[in-house]
Scaffold this motif. Structure first.
Motif: not given
Length: 425
Positions: A148-149, A196-204, A116-117, A190-191
């Motif tokens: 998972g993980g 080793q699938k990953s996604v990054t979001i920006k936070v303020s 899965y993505d 980053t999650v």
């Protein structure tokens, strides 16, 4: 005692068995006779994701090990550097067998599951940056899909703390939990999952925001003045975070403009609209405007919740059949509305619960059709009100003004000109 014939047959069977055991020439494959498992593997039940490559250690020396997969489309297996190397293919489950020239045997179940993505819940608002308060309050985003993980990493842990927690609403769901600690203009979270699938979001992180508050809330009403001076209204912003903007989702009903902290409304048509106000931090407040049907405007048109259209709108068609039972149809692309009632005409006539009127409203939007009547439908038609008729059939104008309302709070109207629509036979 055994009879001589039976004794002879039993002796022959024993001799054949001894011959096979001693390797004296049996035609059957040895794997059939030595089906036991005596080789320890690092795993006898392997779960892979699509495209994975995984090595299983062989725990016993052997002579010329060989390996076979019952279904190579699910997983292929080879001997490489004294391990069984598995390469995942399509989704499914199969058996892998290990054997050598001696009597060493092993087998394992291999299951290949979908890869899965990694997808997170969308950030609220339109800025693409998730804002946190600096007072330690927490915001959570759901992990919608992944393998998972999960692990979470913050580029600025002194300002934003990131962790993975169990979703209390789901036994197998997980949340990205974020806590603001000190002000920062932008940090990256980053999650990653076990594949080793990953996604990054920006936070303020900022000081807590002022709530966006207007001097009205809920629903307000207005008046559409056909052919006269248009009604205007004002809404005032009482608190917020500056840099305001306002939008109308139905400019055919109301146009909006902003001057400082004052919102100016001009009512240009009947129907309904939702006004949305935003500030620089993307805080939001909404007001709903309802404008009753104007029975002086002869323009054929329809209103249903925040939708409004007339025959000048592309893909819009008005149809009707005039008989004892009057059917009025309004089609816009794949969406449609159908109003019907039985009987003659009288201004200011309520058809719901009236004898022999048989009022009906049928609405199809987004591919879903809902039927409303005053007797059998799951959601009742609470009003189908014939407000006014202008002209006669076959004359220059023959216009019906009909409003309707349902028990679940939907409301609308149709202005139907029989001489301007396509007749339905």
């Amino acid at each position: 005692m055994l009879e001589p014939m039976k004794l002879w047959k039993t002796s022959i069977q024993i001799l054949i068995a001894i011959s096979c055991w001693a390797g004296m020439g049996c035609s059957e494959d040895q794997d059939t006779h030595f089906s036991y498992v005596n080789v320890p593997l690092s795993s006898h039940d392997v779960v892979l994701s699509e495209q994975d490559v995984f090595d299983v250690t062989i725990g016993l020396p052997g002579v010329n090990y060989r390996v076979k997969s019952d279904d190579p489309e699910i997983v292929t297996a080879i001997i490489a550097d004294d391990v069984i190397r598995l390469t995942a293919g399509k989704i499914g489950s199969t058996m892998v067998h290990l054997s050598d020239d001696g009597y060493n045997r092993a087998r394992m179940i291999v299951t290949v599951k979908q890869l899965y993505d990694l997808v997170l819940e969308s950030i609220p608002g339109q800025t693409g940056v998730l804002r946190l308060d600096n007072d330690g309050s927490v915001k959570n985003l759901k992990i919608l899909s992944g393998n998972g993980g999960y692990e979470a990493y913050s580029s600025a842990p002194e300002s934003v703390e990131a962790s993975i927690i169990q979703d209390p609403e789901s036994t197998d769901g997980w949340l990205l939990s974020l806590k603001g600690k000190s002000n920062i203009e932008e940090a990256e979270i980053t999650v990653r999952d076990c594949k080793q699938k990953s996604v990054t979001i920006k936070v303020s992180v900022t000081d807590p925001l002022a709530p966006l508050v207007l001097d009205v809330e809920g629903e307000i009403t207005g008046t559409y003045n056909y052919g006269g001076e248009l009604e205007t209204k004002e809404i005032h912003i009482l608190s917020g975070n500056g840099d305001y903007r306002v939008e109308s989702n139905n400019p055919n009903v109301v146009s909006v403009s902003l001057e400082g902290e004052t919102i100016h409304l001009t009512i240009v048509g009947d129907g309904a609209a939702t006004l949305s106000v935003y500030d620089r931090m993307n805080e939001q407040a909404q007001v709903r405007l309802s404008v009753p049907m104007n029975t002086d405007d002869p323009t054929p048109r329809i209103s249903w919740d925040d939708y409004r259209a007339d025959l000048t709108i592309p893909e819009t068609v008005s149809r009707g059949s005039y008989a004892t039972t009057k059917h009025m149809y309004w089609d816009h692309g794949k969406d449609s509305w159908h109003v019907s009632f039985n009987g003659g005409w009288a201004d200011n006539l309520e058809c719901v619960n009236a004898t022999n009127r048989k009022p009906l409203l049928e609405v199809t939007t987004d591919g879903q059709t809902v039927m409303y009547d005053d007797k059998t439908s799951e959601i009742a038609l609470t009003s189908l009100y014939l407000q006014k008729r202008v002209g006669d059939n076959g004359k220059e104008s023959h216009i019906y003004y009909i409003s309707f309302q349902t028990a679940d709070g939907h409301k609308g109207f149709i202005v139907h000109d029989w001489n301007a629509c396509d007749a339905v036979k």
